[in-house]
Write a protein that holds these residues in place. Sequence first.
Motif, short mmCIF file in Angstrom:
data_model
loop_
_atom_site.label_atom_id
_atom_site.label_comp_id
_atom_site.label_asym_id
_atom_site.label_seq_id
_atom_site.Cartn_x
_atom_site.Cartn_y
_atom_site.Cartn_z
N ALA A 23 0.75 -1.04 0.09
CA ALA A 23 0.16 0.09 0.02
C ALA A 23 0.89 1.27 0.09
CB ALA A 23 -1.01 0.04 1.32
N GLU A 24 1.95 1.40 0.86
CA GLU A 24 2.81 2.52 0.94
C GLU A 24 3.64 2.69 -0.25
OE1 GLU A 24 6.27 4.42 3.79
OE2 GLU A 24 5.91 2.10 3.90
N ARG A 36 -3.59 3.85 -6.23
CA ARG A 36 -3.38 3.70 -4.74
C ARG A 36 -4.42 2.70 -4.05
NH1 ARG A 36 -1.23 8.59 -3.19
NH2 ARG A 36 0.83 8.03 -2.65
N THR A 40 -4.13 -0.23 -0.87
CA THR A 40 -4.53 0.48 0.59
C THR A 40 -5.92 -0.02 1.10
OG1 THR A 40 -3.44 2.62 -0.25
CG2 THR A 40 -4.70 2.82 1.74
N ALA A 90 -5.31 7.25 7.10
CA ALA A 90 -4.86 6.76 5.77
C ALA A 90 -6.21 6.70 5.03
CB ALA A 90 -4.18 5.74 5.95
N TRP A 109 2.00 7.02 6.68
CA TRP A 109 2.34 5.70 6.70
C TRP A 109 3.62 5.50 7.83
CZ3 TRP A 109 -0.43 2.81 4.64
CH2 TRP A 109 -1.24 2.97 3.53
#
Length: 219
Positions: A23-24, A36, A40, A90, A109
């Motif tokens: 995800a990062e 993204r 995520t 997030a 993050w």
Amino acid sequence: MRDTLSTSIKVTRSILAARLDRAEASRPTRDRPRDRFPATDTFLAGTSRHVGAVNAVLVPAVRRRLPDGHDAAAELVRLSRRLEDAMFQAKSKLYGSAYAVGRPWASIWADVHERFDDLLTLEEALVARIVDATDELHCGELTERLYRAELDAPTRPHPHLPHQGVRGRVARRVAHGVDRFWDAAEGRMIPEPVRIHDHHHDSRLTQYLLAQTRLPEEE
């Protein structure tokens, strides 16, 4: 009979950590502006489920089975809330909420990584103590209860809802129903929780997951 409880927690941590890294690393591009979102959302959903199961099953077990169970359980709840709060940031950033839109992803993050490690490290340590203090049959039952609790847990972070007691159970049940509705409406992919079967030897998949954190689906 091997220790399914510790194995389940270790495999779960490995999978969730790999999803967090993926995800990062995800970045939107001009051609794929929503790139993204899948990685995520997958991390947030799976980790939210696990945190819900920890509060539903593991926290009461720690409180009952360990000499310092009350304080250890309280710390587990505190760290789970901190992780949920970071994941909420997030999620807010991902969906463009004014709550986090001005905060850089690197900062978000960093908080998620730190709080994820804090919770899962304490969780593994407490599980090891439970295993030492509990017979294999009850450890197997606890493993199955954790798995089933993940299936019924919310798929989004809810740091401000009650976490324990009757209010916590009701809050998780309601949040799970609401989350399922929005998951279906948004076409959100929800990963299955880890399930370790009680065999005398680890399966090839379990051995693979314990040996490395990156999964085939995430290459």
